[in-house]
Each structure stands twice: as structure tokens, then as C-alpha cells.
Design a protein around this motif. Structure first.
Motif, PDB file in Angstrom:
ATOM      1  N   GLN A   1      -7.093 -22.193 -26.091  1.00 14.98           N
ATOM      2  CA  GLN A   1      -8.383 -21.801 -25.526  1.00 14.98           C
ATOM      3  C   GLN A   1      -8.651 -20.304 -25.673  1.00 14.98           C
ATOM      4  O   GLN A   1      -9.813 -19.870 -25.651  1.00 14.98           O
ATOM      5  N   GLU A   2      -7.571 -19.537 -25.820  1.00 13.61           N
ATOM      6  CA  GLU A   2      -7.718 -18.074 -25.905  1.00 13.61           C
ATOM      7  C   GLU A   2      -7.804 -17.568 -27.351  1.00 13.61           C
ATOM      8  O   GLU A   2      -8.518 -16.597 -27.623  1.00 13.61           O
ATOM      9  N   ARG A   3      -7.116 -18.225 -28.262  1.00 15.95           N
ATOM     10  CA  ARG A   3      -7.041 -17.762 -29.651  1.00 15.95           C
ATOM     11  C   ARG A   3      -8.305 -18.163 -30.410  1.00 15.95           C
ATOM     12  O   ARG A   3      -8.652 -19.354 -30.466  1.00 15.95           O
ATOM     13  N   LYS A   4      -8.967 -17.205 -31.000  1.00 10.44           N
ATOM     14  CA  LYS A   4     -10.198 -17.491 -31.736  1.00 10.44           C
ATOM     15  C   LYS A   4      -9.983 -17.252 -33.228  1.00 10.44           C
ATOM     16  O   LYS A   4      -9.395 -16.251 -33.640  1.00 10.44           O
ATOM     17  N   GLN A   5     -10.473 -18.176 -34.016  1.00  5.92           N
ATOM     18  CA  GLN A   5     -10.462 -18.058 -35.471  1.00  5.92           C
ATOM     19  C   GLN A   5     -11.783 -18.610 -36.009  1.00  5.92           C
ATOM     20  O   GLN A   5     -12.260 -19.665 -35.538  1.00  5.92           O
TER      21      GLN A   5
ATOM     22  N   GLY B   1     -14.674 -17.654 -35.521  1.00  6.63           N
ATOM     23  CA  GLY B   1     -15.766 -17.617 -34.563  1.00  6.63           C
ATOM     24  C   GLY B   1     -15.645 -18.520 -33.360  1.00  6.63           C
ATOM     25  O   GLY B   1     -16.554 -18.543 -32.512  1.00  6.63           O
ATOM     26  N   LYS B   2     -14.567 -19.268 -33.230  1.00  8.99           N
ATOM     27  CA  LYS B   2     -14.426 -20.119 -32.044  1.00  8.99           C
ATOM     28  C   LYS B   2     -12.952 -20.346 -31.716  1.00  8.99           C
ATOM     29  O   LYS B   2     -12.076 -20.140 -32.567  1.00  8.99           O
ATOM     30  N   ALA B   3     -12.706 -20.761 -30.462  1.00  7.62           N
ATOM     31  CA  ALA B   3     -11.333 -21.013 -30.024  1.00  7.62           C
ATOM     32  C   ALA B   3     -10.724 -22.123 -30.866  1.00  7.62           C
ATOM     33  O   ALA B   3     -11.399 -23.109 -31.213  1.00  7.62           O
ATOM     34  N   ILE B   4      -9.440 -21.974 -31.197  1.00  8.08           N
ATOM     35  CA  ILE B   4      -8.805 -22.979 -32.071  1.00  8.08           C
ATOM     36  C   ILE B   4      -8.732 -24.338 -31.395  1.00  8.08           C
ATOM     37  O   ILE B   4      -8.579 -25.369 -32.060  1.00  8.08           O
TER      38      ILE B   4
ATOM     39  N   ASN C   1     -11.078 -25.919 -30.372  1.00  9.91           N
ATOM     40  CA  ASN C   1     -12.251 -26.683 -30.790  1.00  9.91           C
ATOM     41  C   ASN C   1     -11.996 -27.479 -32.059  1.00  9.91           C
ATOM     42  O   ASN C   1     -12.776 -28.377 -32.391  1.00  9.91           O
TER      43      ASN C   1
END
Length: 387
Positions: free
Chosen positions: A272-276, A278-281, A283
Motif C-alpha cells: 500500500q505504501e510502495r508506488k510504481q 503512478g500507483k501503489a503496487i 493495485n
């Protein structure tokens, strides 16, 4: 994480332990204990003050009364943070408390159990040897009677915590000429006794309580150190294959639950914290499916382990059920931690984060307490599959 439906006293126990872990076992301390391979005895002593070391000791001997599910809950909660505390807890409540409660003589119960309930005594298991792993009926360490004394000679390997223990709970051959399984006994060996030498060696995981080799050279002990008293001479196999063996399997399963819970929780939060891009992974479907599988395996394992643990408070043996619980919980734990490491990518491999410790620790559990292969053998053999 999904919580199980549990009795109120276990839920309250978990709440107490979680506050204890947050205060006395912070993540930075757990990382240091692992890195430096040290047993935080001061933390263990504070844990003992909560009264949780008496969960395998009857009230008449100063304990809280035997409550195996509650004991497993303590192991699980401690293992979520550090095996440097949960393994010594097992050495006190299970190795010492459970065995002396089940097979100790009345004199041994009255002398030892009150101290165990207070967290003042821990045992190391002296079962395996340099050439003896799962085939414990073939142990070569010997005990010979000499009047009111026992003379012990031999060696033990993978004797976790012998350098910190008050006694080594050692399986010995007490009659070389006797029939197999009818020639074994248990003795309590103080690691400080003359003739005992303990050598620690490093392992990849389960650090904080040392794995050791123990050499026994003409170690003289009083006959009173024979577990179960004189009537238990050559009855060691029956004592090994009793309820204590069922608890040994389920306690390893409880460690697995704690590690798997910690790994799942860390991966869940990271996703929920790591974004790649443009969105959290979390997703991305591939990550979501990994997290779903981790949650499903963890919930299944916890449900199974506590269902089986509840049976151990009753009468009779539950060898098949505990073998299944140990097999599935430890195998799932390894699968969960490896999947969680993948979710965290390179961060899951870095020693700065606890994930790589979860992986290292999880790899030992399908070996401890009887390997997965042995559990599979026992399941089909005890269920009567013809050979």
C-alpha cells in the motif's frame, strides 16, 4: 489480518502480549539480537513476570494450569517479533514444563515445576547426535549406573540453547544389549557439570539462542537426575512418544504462524505504501493475488493449528493431527515468507528490513521437530496405510 474466534482469556492474553512486545521487543532490538546472535535474558525475565511460563504447569505445582492453546498463542505472538525470545519460552514451558509435568517423578515435579512456572528454569533438548537425526531409537550416548550415580558418555548435536539452559533433557541408551526402543532413558544434565563441554556454532537463521554441540565425557550425575525416577529406567521411548511429542510438533507450528503473520503483515503494508508507475503496487493484480494467497494460507494454518492445540488439553494421543498441523503450518510459512519477500522486491532481500530474517528463520521450521518427510511418513503409517 483475520482474527480467529477464541476464548476471552486467550484474546486478553494476546492483548497483553502485544503490548509487551511493542514495549520490550521493538523491531530495532529484534534486529540486533539476530545480528549479534544474543539471547536477551532481561527481556525473558520480564516476560516471565507476566505469569505465562506456567501455562504447562498444573496449579498444584505453582502453575496457571495446563492450557495448550494459550501457550501456543504466546509462542505465536512472540515469534511475530523475535525467535530470540520465543524459542527460550518454548525451552521453559514446553521442553521443561510439559515434559516434567508429563513424565517427571513426584519429587522432580515438586522441585522443578514451581521454578519453571516462574521462568527460572529452561531445558535444552539433547536428542539428536552427530550420526542420529530422526532415528532417535539408535542414539549412541550411554548412561551406565554406578551405585547411586549415572555415568554419561557421548555427544549431542543441534542442541539449541545448551549454553543458556539449566539442564539438557538428554535421551540416552541405558542398556546397549537391550531390545530397540526398550533400552532408552532420559537424564537431566547440567551444562556446568564436570565432563560437559558445549560448543556453539553459527546457523543461517533462528539466531539469538545458540545451536550447539555437546560432548559428554564420563559425566557423573546423581541417580535423582534420571527423569521419572528409578521406575523410568529403560522407559525413555515411551516418554518421548507421549503427549510431549505432540506438543513439540504443535509448538514449531506456532512459531511458523508467528513468522508467517509478520511476513504477511509487512508485505501487506508495503504493497500500500510502495508506488510504481503512478500507483501503489497493491493495485496490480499480480501483487493482489500473492497477498490473497498469503492471507488464505495463513488463515488456514492458524485455524488448523488451534483446532489441534485444543485437543491436546484432553486425554489421549493426537499424533496424526499434530503431524498434519506441523507439516502444513511450516510448509505454508516458507511459502508465505518467500512470496512476501517477492512483494517487497529488493527491500525484501536487504538486511535493513526484517523480511530477510523471516525467510531465514522459516527455512528451518520444516526441519525442526521432525522433518516434513518424517511427518508425511508418520501420517500414512499411523493411519494404517499398508507397506
Amino acid at each position: 489480518m483475520l482474527e480467529l474466534a477464541e476464548p476471552e482469556h486467550i484474546r486478553l492474553l494476546r492483548d497483553t502480549l502485544r503490548r509487551f512486545v511493542d514495549k520490550e521487543m521493538p523491531r530495532e532490538a529484534a534486529a540486533r539480537w539476530d545480528r549479534e546472535d544474543v539471547f536477551p535474558r532481561d527481556v525473558f525475565d520480564k516476560l516471565a513476570e507476566l505469569g505465562v511460563c506456567g501455562l504447562t504447569v498444573p496449579e498444584e505445582y505453582g502453575g496457571a494450569g495446563v492450557d495448550i492453546p494459550a501457550c501456543m498463542a504466546v509462542i505465536e505472538e512472540l515469534s511475530r517479533r523475535s525467535l530470540a525470545v520465543s524459542v527460550p519460552y518454548i525451552m521453559c514451558t514446553c521442553y521443561a514444563g510439559m515434559n516434567i509435568t508429563e513424565v517427571g517423578s513426584e519429587a522432580q515435579k515438586r522441585e522443578l515445576l514451581p521454578k519453571i512456572a516462574e521462568g527460572k528454569l529452561i531445558f535444552a533438548y539433547g536428542l539428536t547426535e552427530p550420526d542420529i537425526g530422526s532415528d532417535l531409537g539408535s542414539v549412541k550416548t550411554t548412561a551406565v549406573r554406578d551405585g547411586d550415580e549415572l555415568i554419561i558418555n557421548g555427544a549431542k548435536r543441534f542442541c539449541s540453547g545448551a549454553d543458556e539452559a539449566d539442564y539438557i533433557y538428554a535421551l540416552v541408551c541405558s542398556d546397549r544389549a537391550g531390545p530397540r526402543y526398550k533400552n532408552l532413558s532420559f537424564v537431566l544434565i547440567p551444562p556446568t557439570a564436570p565432563g560437559v563441554s558445549v560448543t556453539a556454532f553459527e546457523c543461517m537463521g533462528v539466531r539469538g539462542i545458540h545451536t550447539t554441540d555437546v560432548n559428554l565425557d564420563n559425566v557423573r550425575l546423581p541417580l535423582a537426575n534420571l527423569v521419572g525416577g528409578e521406575a523410568a529406567w529403560n522407559r525413555g521411548w515411551d516418554m518421548l512418544a507421549g503427549p510431549g511429542l505432540d506438543v513439540e510438533k504443535i509448538e514449531v507450528a506456532a512459531i511458523a504462524l508467528g513468522i508467517a503473520w509478520a511476513a504477511t503483515e509487512d508485505a501487506w503494508n508495503y504493497a500500500q505504501e510502495r508506488k510504481q508507475f503512478g500507483k501503489a503496487i497493491g493495485n496490480y493484480q499480480s501483487i493482489r493475488h500473492m497477498l490473497a494467497d498469503m492471507q488464505a494460507k495463513l488463515y488456514t494454518a492458524r485455524t488448523l493449528v488451534y483446532q489441534v492445540a485444543g485437543k491436546l488439553d484432553g486425554e489421549g494421543r493426537h499424533g496424526v493431527e499434530t503431524a498434519i498441523a506441523k507439516l502444513m503450518a511450516t510448509e505454508y510459512c516458507t511459502e508465505i515468507t518467500l512470496a512476501a519477500q517477492k512483494v517487497m522486491g529488493a527491500y525484501g532481500y536487504a538486511s535493513e528490513f526484517p523480511m530477510e530474517r523471516y525467510v531465514r528463520d522459516s527455512l528451518a521450521l520444516p526441519i525442526f521437530g521432525g522433518s516434513s518427510a518424517i511427518q508425511r511418513n508418520n501420517i500414512v503409517n499411523w493411519m494404517g496405510l499398508p507397506k
